[in-house]
Design an enzyme around this catalytic site. Structure first.
Site, PDB file in Angstrom:
ATOM      1  CE  LYS A 196      -6.818  -2.489   9.732  1.00 50.71           C
ATOM      2  NZ  LYS A 196      -5.466  -2.644   9.145  1.00 50.71           N
TER       3      LYS A 196
ATOM      4  CD  GLU B 269      -5.785   7.978  -1.621  1.00 51.03           C
ATOM      5  OE1 GLU B 269      -5.887   6.735  -1.693  1.00 51.03           O
ATOM      6  OE2 GLU B 269      -5.343   8.678  -2.542  1.00 51.03           O
ATOM      7  CG  PHE B 270      -9.349   4.843   6.689  1.00 53.00           C
ATOM      8  CD1 PHE B 270      -8.969   3.506   6.675  1.00 53.00           C
ATOM      9  CD2 PHE B 270     -10.445   5.213   7.461  1.00 53.00           C
ATOM     10  CE1 PHE B 270      -9.672   2.568   7.419  1.00 53.00           C
ATOM     11  CE2 PHE B 270     -11.156   4.274   8.201  1.00 53.00           C
ATOM     12  CZ  PHE B 270     -10.765   2.957   8.182  1.00 53.00           C
TER      13      PHE B 270
ATOM     14  N   GLY C  75       0.831  -1.211   0.000  1.00 55.90           N
ATOM     15  CA  GLY C  75       0.000   0.000   0.000  1.00 55.90           C
ATOM     16  C   GLY C  75       0.856   1.247   0.000  1.00 55.90           C
TER      17      GLY C  75
ATOM     18  CB  THR D 254       0.547   4.543  -4.288  1.00 52.53           C
ATOM     19  OG1 THR D 254      -0.657   3.850  -3.908  1.00 52.53           O
ATOM     20  CG2 THR D 254       1.376   3.689  -5.224  1.00 52.53           C
TER      21      THR D 254
ATOM     22  CE1 TYR E 273     -10.384  -1.201   8.703  1.00 53.29           C
ATOM     23  CE2 TYR E 273     -11.150  -0.083  10.684  1.00 53.29           C
ATOM     24  CZ  TYR E 273     -10.158  -0.329   9.754  1.00 53.29           C
ATOM     25  OH  TYR E 273      -8.928   0.283   9.870  1.00 53.29           O
TER      26      TYR E 273
ATOM     27  N   GLY F 116      -1.000   7.732   1.775  1.00 55.49           N
ATOM     28  CA  GLY F 116      -1.208   7.618   3.210  1.00 55.49           C
ATOM     29  C   GLY F 116       0.005   7.150   3.975  1.00 55.49           C
TER      30      GLY F 116
END
Length: 251
Positions: free
Chosen positions: A156, A188-189, A8, A10, A152, A12
């Site tokens: 986590k 961007e989350f 990931g 690119t 979600y 944040g």
């Protein structure tokens, strides 16, 4: 040459880690889905810091493609010192009875299975060298459950359990394992969670100063830069305005 592999990469937290580790002289293996943006990040870091990069255009959810991308790296690039399992996302904010099954699959496949796919390959490289450090990006959502967070939060919580399991399983091989668990970070989350609805995403951070990606990158660097005999098992990082997943002070 020290090497960090970042998923990931690119945007944040992943992009912030890439910048910070490049500044520390690390060569980088950057994994992401957006090819042009990935190349742009790599070029910028190479020009700015004089480091080398390898870019892997891959979706961590797709095991065969990811495995091929990693296993076909040159042998020298498999000497990974730090793995940052950053790729992750949330989709939707619905009660369990109204949840979108496609969203559930995307979160489980990315946050849990994708992390596992990457870790299985890279941990074997580390085991061969008896050295390495795995950083797993969790969340306050992995410590508690908040309204409509259901799946979600479950993913986590799984990351939290996997982090503890990795720490035990990889202990005999001298490999460090750390969980970094952020609260509200403005990246961007929320835009991804709300399917591109920028107005709704922006409201998440109204009336408070959230964390930014570099705050988390600096915490990761702190964990990685400890002496060899020190392992940070986990770290929970919140904005001053946030006391828990759902208790927030807004001005």
């Amino acid at each position: 040459m020290k090497t960090a592999l970042i998923t990931g990469a690119t945007s944040g937290i992943g992009a912030a880690c890439a910048d910070l580790f490049a500044a520390q002289g690390y060569h980088l293996i950057l994994v992401a889905r957006r090819e042009e943006l990935l190349k742009e990040v790599a070029r910028r870091l190479e020009d700015k810091y004089g480091i080398e990069t390898k870019t892997l255009v891959a979706d961590v959810r797709i095991h065969d493609d990811l495995s091929y991308a990693l296993e076909t790296l040159p042998a020298a690039w498999k000497q990974v010192d730090v793995l940052i399992n950053n790729a992750g996302l949330s989709q939707g904010l619905d009660p369990i009875d109204k949840g979108n099954i496609s969203d559930w699959d995307t979160m489980i496949d990315t946050n849990v299975k994708g992390l596992l796919y990457v870790t299985k390959i890279v941990s074997n490289w580390m085991i061969a060298r008896k050295s390495g450090h795995i950083i797993n990006i969790g969340s306050i959502a992995g410590q508690e459950v908040y309204p409509n967070g259901n799946v979600y939060c479950a993913t986590k919580h799984a990351v939290d359990a996997l982090n503890k399991g990795m720490r035990i399983d990889l202990l005999p091989h001298g490999i460090k394992v750390t969980a970094i668990n952020p609260g509200m970070v403005e990246t961007e989350f929320s835009k991804v969670r709300f399917k591109g609805d920028e107005s709704r995403a922006k409201k998440v951070y109204d009336g408070l100063e959230p964390l930014v990606a570099n705050d988390i990158a600096e915490a990761i660097w702190f964990a990685v830069s400890r002496p060899a005999h020190v392992n940070i098992n986990d770290m929970l990082i919140m904005p001053t305005a946030q006391a828990s997943g759902a208790i927030i002070k807004r001005d």
